[in-house]
Design a protein around this motif. Sequence first.
Motif, PDB file in Angstrom:
ATOM      1  N   GLN A 161       0.939  -1.136  -0.009  1.00  0.00           N
ATOM      2  CA  GLN A 161       0.154  -0.080  -0.100  1.00  0.00           C
ATOM      3  C   GLN A 161       0.837   1.207  -0.068  1.00  0.00           C
ATOM      4  O   GLN A 161       0.555   2.047  -0.717  1.00  0.00           O
ATOM      5  CB  GLN A 161      -0.920   0.068   1.266  1.00  0.00           C
ATOM      6  CG  GLN A 161      -2.147   0.848   1.210  1.00  0.00           C
ATOM      7  CD  GLN A 161      -3.242   0.364   2.058  1.00  0.00           C
ATOM      8  OE1 GLN A 161      -2.894   0.129   3.293  1.00  0.00           O
ATOM      9  NE2 GLN A 161      -4.414   0.619   1.701  1.00  0.00           N
TER      10      GLN A 161
ATOM     11  N   LEU B 224       2.476   1.560  -3.611  1.00  0.00           N
ATOM     12  CA  LEU B 224       1.508   2.074  -4.606  1.00  0.00           C
ATOM     13  C   LEU B 224       0.891   3.123  -4.446  1.00  0.00           C
ATOM     14  O   LEU B 224       0.275   3.981  -5.179  1.00  0.00           O
ATOM     15  CB  LEU B 224       0.315   0.839  -4.563  1.00  0.00           C
ATOM     16  CG  LEU B 224       0.945  -0.674  -5.166  1.00  0.00           C
ATOM     17  CD1 LEU B 224      -0.130  -1.631  -4.772  1.00  0.00           C
ATOM     18  CD2 LEU B 224       0.957  -0.540  -6.668  1.00  0.00           C
ATOM     19  N   ASN B 225       0.804   3.725  -3.146  1.00  0.00           N
ATOM     20  CA  ASN B 225       0.252   5.131  -2.669  1.00  0.00           C
ATOM     21  C   ASN B 225       1.254   6.193  -2.907  1.00  0.00           C
ATOM     22  O   ASN B 225       1.151   7.240  -2.752  1.00  0.00           O
ATOM     23  CB  ASN B 225      -0.271   5.363  -1.626  1.00  0.00           C
ATOM     24  CG  ASN B 225      -1.818   4.359  -1.732  1.00  0.00           C
ATOM     25  OD1 ASN B 225      -2.355   4.260  -2.550  1.00  0.00           O
ATOM     26  ND2 ASN B 225      -2.034   3.834  -0.594  1.00  0.00           N
TER      27      ASN B 225
ATOM     28  N   ASN C 115       3.803   7.332  -9.105  1.00  0.00           N
ATOM     29  CA  ASN C 115       2.296   7.352  -9.536  1.00  0.00           C
ATOM     30  C   ASN C 115       2.616   7.137 -11.237  1.00  0.00           C
ATOM     31  O   ASN C 115       1.839   6.343 -11.948  1.00  0.00           O
ATOM     32  CB  ASN C 115       1.710   8.608  -9.375  1.00  0.00           C
ATOM     33  CG  ASN C 115       0.062   8.174  -9.503  1.00  0.00           C
ATOM     34  OD1 ASN C 115      -0.299   7.011  -9.109  1.00  0.00           O
ATOM     35  ND2 ASN C 115      -0.456   9.085 -10.470  1.00  0.00           N
TER      36      ASN C 115
ATOM     37  N   TRP D  10       3.196   3.605 -12.117  1.00  0.00           N
ATOM     38  CA  TRP D  10       1.958   2.695 -11.861  1.00  0.00           C
ATOM     39  C   TRP D  10       1.230   3.211 -12.851  1.00  0.00           C
ATOM     40  O   TRP D  10       0.503   1.816 -13.040  1.00  0.00           O
ATOM     41  CB  TRP D  10       1.708   2.889 -10.459  1.00  0.00           C
ATOM     42  CG  TRP D  10       2.543   2.641  -9.190  1.00  0.00           C
ATOM     43  CD1 TRP D  10       2.459   3.440  -8.229  1.00  0.00           C
ATOM     44  CD2 TRP D  10       3.552   1.839  -9.173  1.00  0.00           C
ATOM     45  NE1 TRP D  10       3.617   3.005  -7.292  1.00  0.00           N
ATOM     46  CE2 TRP D  10       4.229   1.989  -7.860  1.00  0.00           C
ATOM     47  CE3 TRP D  10       3.918   0.808 -10.122  1.00  0.00           C
ATOM     48  CZ2 TRP D  10       5.357   1.200  -7.349  1.00  0.00           C
ATOM     49  CZ3 TRP D  10       5.097  -0.039  -9.466  1.00  0.00           C
ATOM     50  CH2 TRP D  10       5.647   0.377  -8.396  1.00  0.00           C
TER      51      TRP D  10
END
Lengths: 609, 171
Positions: free
Chosen positions: B81, B84-85, B90, B93
């Motif tokens: 988490q 990915l956050n 970003n 991803w």
Amino acid sequence: MKNWIRWPGFLAFLLFTVAFTGIFYFFAETLLKAAIEHTGTEMVGAKVELGRADLTVSPLGVELHNLQVTNPEEPMVNAVQIGRIKLQMHTLELLRLKVIVDEMSVEKVRLNTKRTTSGKIAEKPVEEPSSDTNELFDFSMPSVEMPDVKDILVKETLESEQMVEEAQINIDKSKQKWDKKIPELPDKATFDAYAEKLKSITPVKTGNKLKDLEALSNAVDELKTIKKNIQSDLGQLTSAGKELHEDVSLMKNNIKAISQSPSKDIARLMQKYFPSSSGLSNISRLLFGETVTHWSGVAMDWYEKLAPVLLKTATSEQSEEVQVPRHKGVDIKFMEHNPLPDFLIKSTRISLELESGNMNGEIKDITSDQQILGRPLTFLFDADKMDNISKLKFSGNFNHIKPDDSIDTVNLDLTGYKVSHFTVSRSQSFPLSLDSAIADIVLSGELKQGSLNASLASQVKSANFVMSSDKKTSKLTKIIGDALKNVKTFNVKADLQGTIKDHYINISSNLDNVVKKAMGEQFKQKAQAFENELKDKIEKKTKGLTAKLESQLEKFNGIQQNINSKKKNAEENIKSIETKIDAFKNEKGQAAKNKIKDKLKDKLKVMFR
Amino acid sequence: MLNTLATFLKILNSETRPTQISLALAFSLIVGFTPLFSLHNLLVILLVLVIRVNLAAFFFGFSLFSGIGYLLDPLFHEFGQLVLNNESMNPLWVSLYNSTVWRLERFNNTIVMGSLLISLVLFIPFVLITNYLLTKYRTSLLQWINRIRIVQTIKDSKLITVYRSLTGVGS
């Protein structure tokens, strides 16, 4: 390096991959069938069975045969039975874990088909219909025979009697309170003692002007102290008098209320034992309420079951975020260049095979993410060649594009619906059915942000009411039945408001007037006679009881007079004290003047000596 | 339990080179830690079969690391988490999210990402440390154990001979 490479391993990998894919493909149809049955059963709460599932690889598609969805309330009946469901998926999108279907066909849909085996699942407890609904619509027709007033008064507890009991308790409590309080108040002996003391206060004059002045001052101070004490006693008496006045007023009000209560008792007993014709004016609610409630319940039940599948609401999304299943994790979504929902069926064509004929329809944009798609779910079904319906149009729009501002609407337009053998009331005391009729029904409903608002209007013509007569039917039932037999056209309106879980249904019909008229004068006269007798008996009973209470209140008048006379006594004492103080003050002033005069005289004598 | 221990000892004492054992264990760490039905595991299995690593060590490691992986699930989720956050990552991803292969890999799942990253970070240190420990074990500890009289007595005993013939351990 050669030693590090194991070429047979590559072969083993290929064999392993092919074998795994082969086994998966071999069992895929069985797995799919099991998954559909399991998920469906969980969702519906009764068995969902699938005859066969066929998978095609190129193009990637699924074909389901003979899907049976049991009606949870009737395990031997399928709520829906579907002959064939055929759909093709976008392979590339499926690799991206998205199920995108351009067109799905649902053929040979039949409703309420019989099952060979029970579709009940053991774990699911059968929900009892709510008692509220039963109470609401389970009714017995009143009798036109006059009930015995004496019997009623014996078994019924009158509100006026209860009020008398409460008033008596209040009076007794007040009596106890004042019996305790009166001795604590200043009495005659107290005031006599004051009078004695007043008499004894006289300044002792010695002829010495200075001492005389001091004696007068002391007497005034003493009088002031006594005055203060008497004023405090007077205060006590005044507040006691005020309290007593309030208590008495309360008791008087209670008695007054008792004298008015018989009218309430009469109204209640009339409603219970002899409902007036106006009381039966909402008979349409009793007649059609059960049917309307049943169908609205069925619709809402299915909406609740299907909504989480067809419409992914914001709340369900939030709950997923909160609960992270162990070993599953959370799939985080990122921006897509060409955003598409995880699940989308752009068009679903449905053909229904009903007893009265075929009906076709289309559902557009079934998706889990309307926010991403930007389009609502819409549906339209129509039929114009059915045996018992001239024209049917059923449409709707489920808009959850903005989850906080969701609006679901449904519209049904049914023209020329031939009703036959429709049971209006199952009540044994009022077994009414509509043997035949032609109805036009218009229904519109809206569920906006959880708030439900629906209305139904039905215009019925060529009606043929039938009242089955047996020993249990009362005279009044027969009168109403005869009146309804003559009714050929009528309308029914129903409004539903509230939420899916908690709503209120208001039903009205022009049949109310027919029933009211049928009740006629005979009902009215008997009701009047019953009311008069009831009134006479209850009033007689309550009058005796109130008279008794009023006589008890007289004791409190005596207490009031006692307090008033003591107050008068205290006030008189204060007055005489004030007079005495004034007299002493005058005397004191005169003595002071004389003293100054004497001093002046002495000074003049010294000057002219 | 005894069988597992015996298998482990058999692997340690086999003729296989320490690198083959440590690599097999490192591969099993990836398959054990990450969800089994992931695309990357197909690649790992291909490597395990094609590269001459010890398969027994791989299966032994797989059963061991699956258990550990289950216990570390919450940690993988938290780590995944976090990664990915991460705002700065970003764009990466987003580009992976729009690629079909990576979507099939389910890189955007917190547990897949967390467990894969942790096992990849551990991979090389794990190979090196295991390799060193195995070499040390074989050069000093194993020889010392074999020299102990009691071990020699036990090894020569009839009971062990019968056990070996029945189970195949140490044969």
